[in-house]
Design a protein around this motif. Structure first.
Motif, PDB file in Angstrom:
ATOM      1  N   GLU A 179       0.769  -1.222   0.005  1.00  0.00           N
ATOM      2  CA  GLU A 179      -0.187  -0.085  -0.047  1.00  0.00           C
ATOM      3  C   GLU A 179       0.801   1.243  -0.089  1.00  0.00           C
ATOM      4  OE1 GLU A 179      -0.947   0.795   4.621  1.00  0.00           O
ATOM      5  OE2 GLU A 179      -2.458  -0.406   3.616  1.00  0.00           O
ATOM      6  N   ASN A 180       2.053   1.231   0.422  1.00  0.00           N
ATOM      7  CA  ASN A 180       3.075   2.352   0.626  1.00  0.00           C
ATOM      8  C   ASN A 180       3.874   2.169  -0.851  1.00  0.00           C
ATOM      9  OD1 ASN A 180       4.424   0.092   1.360  1.00  0.00           O
ATOM     10  ND2 ASN A 180       5.657   1.093   2.828  1.00  0.00           N
ATOM     11  N   LEU A 181       3.313   2.039  -1.886  1.00  0.00           N
ATOM     12  CA  LEU A 181       4.036   1.921  -3.045  1.00  0.00           C
ATOM     13  C   LEU A 181       5.095   3.092  -3.368  1.00  0.00           C
ATOM     14  CD1 LEU A 181       4.110   0.299  -6.005  1.00  0.00           C
ATOM     15  CD2 LEU A 181       2.600   2.136  -6.629  1.00  0.00           C
ATOM     16  N   LEU A 182       4.516   4.252  -2.962  1.00  0.00           N
ATOM     17  CA  LEU A 182       5.382   5.326  -3.365  1.00  0.00           C
ATOM     18  C   LEU A 182       6.353   5.791  -2.236  1.00  0.00           C
ATOM     19  CD1 LEU A 182       2.400   7.563  -4.438  1.00  0.00           C
ATOM     20  CD2 LEU A 182       4.094   6.268  -5.936  1.00  0.00           C
ATOM     21  N   ALA A 183       6.518   4.822  -1.070  1.00  0.00           N
ATOM     22  CA  ALA A 183       7.529   5.023  -0.214  1.00  0.00           C
ATOM     23  C   ALA A 183       8.737   4.513  -0.752  1.00  0.00           C
ATOM     24  CB  ALA A 183       7.316   4.353   0.926  1.00  0.00           C
ATOM     25  N   GLY A 189      12.828  13.659  -1.235  1.00  0.00           N
ATOM     26  CA  GLY A 189      12.247  14.050   0.235  1.00  0.00           C
ATOM     27  C   GLY A 189      11.257  12.879   0.682  1.00  0.00           C
ATOM     28  N   THR A 190      11.771  11.535   0.516  1.00  0.00           N
ATOM     29  CA  THR A 190      10.930  10.631   1.016  1.00  0.00           C
ATOM     30  C   THR A 190      11.688   9.852   2.116  1.00  0.00           C
ATOM     31  OG1 THR A 190       9.912  10.217  -1.112  1.00  0.00           O
ATOM     32  CG2 THR A 190       9.816   8.473   0.237  1.00  0.00           C
ATOM     33  N   TYR A 191      11.112   9.664   3.055  1.00  0.00           N
ATOM     34  CA  TYR A 191      11.692   8.759   4.334  1.00  0.00           C
ATOM     35  C   TYR A 191      10.667   8.136   5.240  1.00  0.00           C
ATOM     36  CZ  TYR A 191      11.053  13.387   6.927  1.00  0.00           C
ATOM     37  OH  TYR A 191      10.401  14.163   7.246  1.00  0.00           O
ATOM     38  N   ARG A 192      11.262   7.240   6.000  1.00  0.00           N
ATOM     39  CA  ARG A 192      10.091   6.733   6.992  1.00  0.00           C
ATOM     40  C   ARG A 192      10.309   7.346   8.277  1.00  0.00           C
ATOM     41  NH1 ARG A 192      10.436   0.961   5.955  1.00  0.00           N
ATOM     42  NH2 ARG A 192       8.820   1.566   4.614  1.00  0.00           N
ATOM     43  N   THR A 252      -1.407   8.011  -0.954  1.00  0.00           N
ATOM     44  CA  THR A 252      -0.816   9.310  -1.189  1.00  0.00           C
ATOM     45  C   THR A 252      -0.371  10.033   0.169  1.00  0.00           C
ATOM     46  OG1 THR A 252      -3.068  10.364  -1.510  1.00  0.00           O
ATOM     47  CG2 THR A 252      -1.683   9.808  -3.655  1.00  0.00           C
ATOM     48  N   ASN A 253      -0.932   9.604   1.253  1.00  0.00           N
ATOM     49  CA  ASN A 253      -0.577  10.204   2.813  1.00  0.00           C
ATOM     50  C   ASN A 253      -0.872   9.045   3.518  1.00  0.00           C
ATOM     51  OD1 ASN A 253      -0.535  11.883   4.858  1.00  0.00           O
ATOM     52  ND2 ASN A 253      -2.121  13.224   4.335  1.00  0.00           N
ATOM     53  N   ASN A 254       0.206   8.686   4.184  1.00  0.00           N
ATOM     54  CA  ASN A 254       0.026   7.750   5.225  1.00  0.00           C
ATOM     55  C   ASN A 254       0.452   8.192   6.766  1.00  0.00           C
ATOM     56  OD1 ASN A 254       2.810   7.299   4.977  1.00  0.00           O
ATOM     57  ND2 ASN A 254       2.564   5.247   4.172  1.00  0.00           N
ATOM     58  N   ASP A 261       5.436   6.815   5.713  1.00  0.00           N
ATOM     59  CA  ASP A 261       6.436   7.216   4.612  1.00  0.00           C
ATOM     60  C   ASP A 261       6.174   7.767   3.481  1.00  0.00           C
ATOM     61  OD1 ASP A 261       5.053   4.835   3.944  1.00  0.00           O
ATOM     62  OD2 ASP A 261       6.693   3.637   4.454  1.00  0.00           O
ATOM     63  N   VAL A 262       4.857   8.050   3.265  1.00  0.00           N
ATOM     64  CA  VAL A 262       4.246   8.823   2.083  1.00  0.00           C
ATOM     65  C   VAL A 262       3.393   9.783   2.262  1.00  0.00           C
ATOM     66  CG1 VAL A 262       2.860   8.272  -0.057  1.00  0.00           C
ATOM     67  CG2 VAL A 262       4.139   6.498   0.757  1.00  0.00           C
ATOM     68  N   TRP A 263       3.882  10.989   1.779  1.00  0.00           N
ATOM     69  CA  TRP A 263       2.927  12.533   1.775  1.00  0.00           C
ATOM     70  C   TRP A 263       3.531  13.263   0.712  1.00  0.00           C
ATOM     71  CZ3 TRP A 263       6.555  10.624   5.744  1.00  0.00           C
ATOM     72  CH2 TRP A 263       7.829  11.165   5.761  1.00  0.00           C
ATOM     73  N   PRO A 264       2.656  14.151   0.195  1.00  0.00           N
ATOM     74  CA  PRO A 264       2.972  15.188  -0.948  1.00  0.00           C
ATOM     75  C   PRO A 264       3.645  16.303  -0.500  1.00  0.00           C
ATOM     76  CG  PRO A 264       0.743  15.042  -0.523  1.00  0.00           C
ATOM     77  CD  PRO A 264       1.316  14.183   0.760  1.00  0.00           C
ATOM     78  N   TYR A 265       3.702  16.329   0.720  1.00  0.00           N
ATOM     79  CA  TYR A 265       4.289  17.644   1.254  1.00  0.00           C
ATOM     80  C   TYR A 265       5.678  17.860   1.487  1.00  0.00           C
ATOM     81  CZ  TYR A 265      -0.462  17.706   3.012  1.00  0.00           C
ATOM     82  OH  TYR A 265      -1.884  17.362   2.965  1.00  0.00           O
TER      83      TYR A 265
END
Length: 607
Positions: A179-183, A189-192, A252-254, A261-265
């Protein structure tokens, strides 16, 4: 005579001029993305004058009587996916024209406090931009096969996905996990934020996805960014497509949810600033998915964070979030919005959106979306939590259907039938997609542990499709070695994709499924499933090769009888009986191979 030659010369000059103008107009293809760039205010993601809130770009596209008003977005330097830029003076709009011929566009930008949230075209102060108007020509698409650009936009119709322009129906099958495909480590800017060892959710460490096992599936000519980033994820999507799968579920936002680990911000604690380069890299992946005919199943929130924005209301933060996603990604042809995973209260998630809040969110998406993407609601897995939410929203016309979760697979078909029936009785029949099968800790195990996925194939794949489901996605559970958050290699379920593809191929090749309905009681076994268009076609799933009967009292005429192998796919086969007669209970005979496996019988009226 001189005047005559002068007149001819002028006409020839004008004619040549018109032809030159016709030749010089920019051409795009029908259903292909049009990206227009405008030079506007120089700013940045962190500017004091927030470019996401305090500027508004609208672009009106016209073709005859057709008109679309499309929101634009801040694009930094216009090449942020490659440069990683967070500043610049480029603003963009994306649009997919649905008609051939000449189009015009006119862009306006305004500045003002929170103007991005305003619907009033006169609000704010006008801002000068370049390239503010123009024309272009749309010619036929050159795409074929699965590529959505060869078919047009998917909408919800008659309980199924349908291409708006051709009227052709479409059925889905694919991956609900991870479900966190985009992580993905290749995105800026992507991290857990933190690892997870909590009971009730999949365990994580501090490692993001890299999809290394799928590097071999990346092909020369496939997209990358920043000197080769993206190959693992692009390769993974290539693999899934090669197995016949056509949908991927992703959050797109978890923030606050599983994975974290996923957000557009730009930052997970400021919901008014968006990471332009990250979102442009998402867009590269989304474009590739569309070229492969893979539906973007865009899940907007998790149950743990559904009250994070505006306390669950569709206030300024949620509006801004939805507007940005729509502006940047709404042009995609194969996409549906999902209001949120496990939306609504349950024992394990008591702080949740209420009925009016989820309706308000649905209304807002409907209002701002010029493309009419399907809107679904992901459910809880069991009663009474599921019914407590759905009973209050069934019949709500802005909601197109359910993204169904069921804990006990043996009852999945009955849940589909129940909500199809309830929604029909409420005056607005839902599209129901079977997207998450339980139990939560197990889901779909790896092929090495469940070779032919017997219970999933029987109760979930064929059971729900023959009960009116519009597709199936496979969830990988929380306690498996390769689970809902850490799966790097979709080959761990290679056989599951194969048997799913066999089912989808059967539906596409042989059934007017959008005109059919379940009537399992026609078969003399509670273990069988029957899907029919009365008097024309009947499909029967039989769990083994024992002797069964079908009640054709309701139908006259003769019916051809063929068999389909759900384990091998392929062509229809002949069994022990070639035809049956309507008007009475009839024996189905035996399938081509009298073993203990399941079979599908197809009865078609002989004309």
């Amino acid at each position: 005579m001189k005047n005559f030659f002068l007149l001819v010369s002028i006409l020839l000059f004008l004619s040549c001029g018109e032809k030159e103008n016709e030749k010089s107009i920019t051409e795009y293809r029908q259903w292909h993305m049009v990206t227009l760039s405008f030079e506007g205010p120089e700013t940045s993601e962190e500017a004091g004058e927030n470019p996401f809130l305090n500027y508004r770009l609208w672009v009106t596209f016209k073709n005859g009587e057709n008109e679309y008003i499309i929101p634009g977005f801040y694009a930094a330097d216009g090449d942020a996916a490659e440069t990683g830029a967070d500043s610049g003076n480029i603003w963009q709009v994306r649009f997919t024209p649905d008609q051939q011929g000449k189009w015009s566009y006119a862009a306006t930008m305004h500045k003002g406090e929170n103007i991005a949230l305003s619907e009033d075209p006169d609000d704010g102060t006008p801002v000068e931009i370049t390239n503010a108007s123009g024309d272009f020509k749309v010619i036929p698409s050159d795409k074929q096969g699965d590529d959505f650009r060869g078919h047009g936009r998917l909408i919800a119709s008659n309980g199924y996905f349908q291409f708006k322009d051709s009227g052709k129906y479409w059925i889905k099958g694919g991956a609900d996990s991870p479900e966190n495909l985009l992580a993905y480590e290749g995105f800026d800017g992507t991290y857990r934020m933190q690892t997870s060892n909590d009971d009730g959710e999949a365990k994580t460490n501090d490692t993001l996805h890299n999809y290394g096992p799928h590097l071999r599936d990346w092909k020369e000519g496939d997209p990358t960014w920043q000197d080769g980033k993206g190959k693992g994820l692009i390769g993974a999507l290539n693999y899934l497509s090669s197995k016949g799968m056509n949908v991927v579920y992703f959050l797109t936002n978890n923030i606050k949810g599983d994975g974290k680990d996923v957000w557009p911000y730009v930052s997970p604690d400021d919901f008014t600033r968006f990471d332009v380069s990250k979102l442009e890299q998402w867009e590269i992946v989304f474009q590739h998915m569309q070229s492969k005919g893979i539906l973007l199943h865009m899940v907007l929130q998790e149950t743990e964070n559904e009250t994070m924005l505006d306390g669950g209301d569709t206030g300024p933060l949620r509006q801004l979030y939805l507007r940005e996603l729509l502006a940047r990604f709404g042009h995609h042809l194969g996409m549906n919005f999902n209001l949120g995973e496990e939306n609504g209260p349950a024992d394990f998630t008591p702080i949740a959106q209420n009925d009016e809040q989820r309706k308000e969110m649905t209304r807002f998406i409907t209002k701002i979306d010029p493309y009419n993407h399907p809107i679904l609601l992901h459910t809880h897995s069991h009663e009474p939590a599921r019914t407590n939410v759905l009973d209050s929203i069934v019949g709500f016309t802005d909601l197109d259907g359910l993204s169904l979760q069921v804990d006990k697979r043996e009852g999945a078909s009955g849940v589909v039938e129940t909500w199809k029936s309830k929604s029909r009785e409420a005056g607005h029949e839902w599209m129901i997609t079977m997207d998450e099968i339980g139990m939560w800790h197990t889901g779909a195990r790896s092929d090495s542990l469940d070779g032919n996925h017997d219970t999933l194939r029987r109760y979930v794949l064929w059971g729900t499709l023959l009960s009116g489901a519009a597709g199936v996605e496979w969830y990988f559970g929380a306690n498996n070695r390769y689970h809902d958050l850490n799966t790097e290699d979709w080959r761990t379920r290679d056989r599951l994709w194969e048997i799913t593809d066999y089912a989808l191929n059967f539906f596409r090749a042989h059934l007017p499924y959008w005109e059919m309905s379940p009537e399992h009681g026609l078969i003399n076994s509670k273990e069988a499933y029957c899907f029919r268009k009365t008097g024309e076609i009947y499909v029967v799933y039989l769990p083994d090769s024992k002797q069964y009967t079908i009640d054709l009292t309701e139908a006259g005429g003769d019916y051809s009888l063929h068999w389909y192998d759900p384990l091998k796919g392929g062509e229809l086969q002949q069994g022990s009986i070639k035809t049956v007669q309507g008007g009475s209970v009839q024996e189905l005979g035996f399938p081509p191979e009298a073993d203990k496996q399941d079979w599908v019988a197809l009865l078609q009226i002989v004309k």
